[in-house]
Design a protein around this motif. Structure first.
Motif, PDB file in Angstrom:
ATOM      1  N   THR A 171     -30.627  -4.817   8.380  1.00  0.00           N
ATOM      2  CA  THR A 171     -29.854  -3.922   8.406  1.00  0.00           C
ATOM      3  C   THR A 171     -30.856  -2.423   8.816  1.00  0.00           C
ATOM      4  OG1 THR A 171     -29.518  -2.628   6.523  1.00  0.00           O
ATOM      5  CG2 THR A 171     -28.424  -5.129   7.568  1.00  0.00           C
ATOM      6  N   VAL A 181     -23.495  -2.984   7.061  1.00  0.00           N
ATOM      7  CA  VAL A 181     -23.387  -3.037   8.603  1.00  0.00           C
ATOM      8  C   VAL A 181     -22.342  -3.055   9.346  1.00  0.00           C
ATOM      9  CG1 VAL A 181     -23.948  -5.704   8.874  1.00  0.00           C
ATOM     10  CG2 VAL A 181     -25.175  -3.516  10.020  1.00  0.00           C
ATOM     11  N   PHE A 183     -27.149  -8.699  13.861  1.00  0.00           N
ATOM     12  CA  PHE A 183     -26.452  -7.765  12.811  1.00  0.00           C
ATOM     13  C   PHE A 183     -27.166  -5.892  13.297  1.00  0.00           C
ATOM     14  CE2 PHE A 183     -28.701 -10.146   8.684  1.00  0.00           C
ATOM     15  CZ  PHE A 183     -27.547 -10.938   9.028  1.00  0.00           C
TER      16      PHE A 183
END
Length: 379
Positions: A179, A52, A204
């Motif tokens: 993610t 990510v 994230f």
């Protein structure tokens, strides 16, 4: 036999004690307790592990969820779709920000948000969807993200229980859980698969603008020191926790493998038992087994829990009262939600010990104890 714990953090610590003690001593010597170099090292390493663009550490998983929702600029009264069958923090932060939690039912096999139920709950006021990767199993993210695109609704992925898991899309693309949504959130609470020795969390995202905003919110809304562009909060991962996570992150896949081995043994022992449904593993989800949760049919759950306690086997019930039936959501119409699958699961589930240090003697004792009770009560 070593006493059985739901999660044996002491035995896990003993295996990494020299590295942890030395790393913590370095922090104490440096006196860089906040935003020390280990925090940046962990941030970079976790970005690489997850694949990510941005990881923003924070103080705990609840803060991560709150910051994520704050970053979306929702207005009081906006609706946020979320499951009721989850830890209370998921829905609590929605209400805290004066938004309306809209509880929908879960899939009866995975225990995660049902995309069909999500679509039925979408209204013009729906401004976010918060799926939860419960117990270590991914929610069915492909249809959820399709709904997100169709209705232009952002998705916040609650990955507090499933870090290290994966989800496979129909075209074969594999992504780490947390993610896939526009923002992912996790917790590093000590009992988590990747846990520190206090509180910790992270967000994230692959969105540069969202990442910049999240960083500002987590740091008093600052764009530069003493220049505050928005209302924010104070939420950061301290250096002592980061050094623990730096040691544990390279071991995470090994920890998950150990948990899955325990789950495999439980599955084999309980397969085809008429009173037990073992955890489902969807073909497109790599289950990391933060919890190993059975469904019981025709068995007294509390009596089993008491019997196991007498055999020195801990067992937990997550979560006996779903969010929509909690007093804190009475003013949000909690009692009006019809969630039959959630209500059924909360009356049937029970979680057995599962952790990285479980040995064969412990595992056999747990299995024998569960089967002894259920088979005795079948007579």
């Amino acid at each position: 036999m070593v006493p059985i714990q739901m999660v044996d953090l002491k035995r896990q610590y003993n295996k990494i004690k020299p590295q942890v003690d030395a790393a913590m001593a370095e922090v104490l010597e440096s006196a860089a307790y906040i935003n020390g170099a280990p925090v940046q090292k962990f941030t970079s390493a976790l970005q690489d592990y997850l694949g990510v663009k941005h990881v923003i550490p924070c103080a705990n998983g609840t803060d991560a969820l709150q910051i994520a929702i704050m970053a979306l600029d929702l207005q009081p009264g906006d609706e946020v779709i979320t499951p009721s069958f989850t830890f209370i923090a998921t829905a609590e932060v929605i209400a805290l920000l004066q938004l309306k939690p809209v509880f929908v039912d879960v899939d009866p096999k995975t225990f995660c948000l049902d995309p069909v139920a999500v679509e039925k709950a979408i209204t013009p006021k729906t401004k976010a969807i918060v799926p939860v990767n419960l117990y270590g199993h991914s929610a069915d993210m492909e249809p959820i993200m399709a709904l997100s695109r169709k209705h232009n609704i952002p998705v916040i992925e609650d990955n507090a229980q499933a870090i290290g898991g994966t989800y496979t899309f129909a075209d074969g693309t594999v992504k780490k859980t947390g993610t896939i949504g526009h923002i992912g959130c996790t917790s590093f609470f000590p009992s988590k698969n990747l846990g520190c020795y206090g509180d910790g969390g992270a967000l994230f995202t692959n969105d540069d603008a969202l990442a910049a905003k999240i960083k500002m919110i987590a740091n008093h809304g600052q764009s530069a020191r003493y220049y505050h562009d928005m209302v924010g909060i104070n939420s950061r991962l301290d250096t002592l926790q980061a050094v623990v996570l730096n040691i544990k992150l390279p071991l995470l896949d090994e920890y998950i493998k150990a948990r899955r081995a325990v789950a495999d043994a439980y599955d084999a022992a309980f397969a085809n038992h008429p009173k037990i449904t073992v955890p489902y593993r969807a073909a497109n989800s790599y289950h990391v087994f933060h919890q190993y949760t059975l469904q019981l049919e025709g068995a007294d759950r509390l009596a089993l829990q008491q019997y196991l306690a007498e055999q020195h086997v801990p067992a937990m019930i997550y979560y006996p009262v779903p969010a929509h039936k909690q007093k804190m959501f009475a003013n949000f119409g909690g009692a009006n939600f019809n969630l039959p699958i959630t209500d059924s699961l909360t009356s049937k589930v029970i979680s057995l010990p599962i952790h990285t240090e479980m040995d064969a003697d412990q595992l056999n004792h747990i299995i024998h104890s569960v089967l002894s009770f259920l088979n005795q009560t079948s007579k």
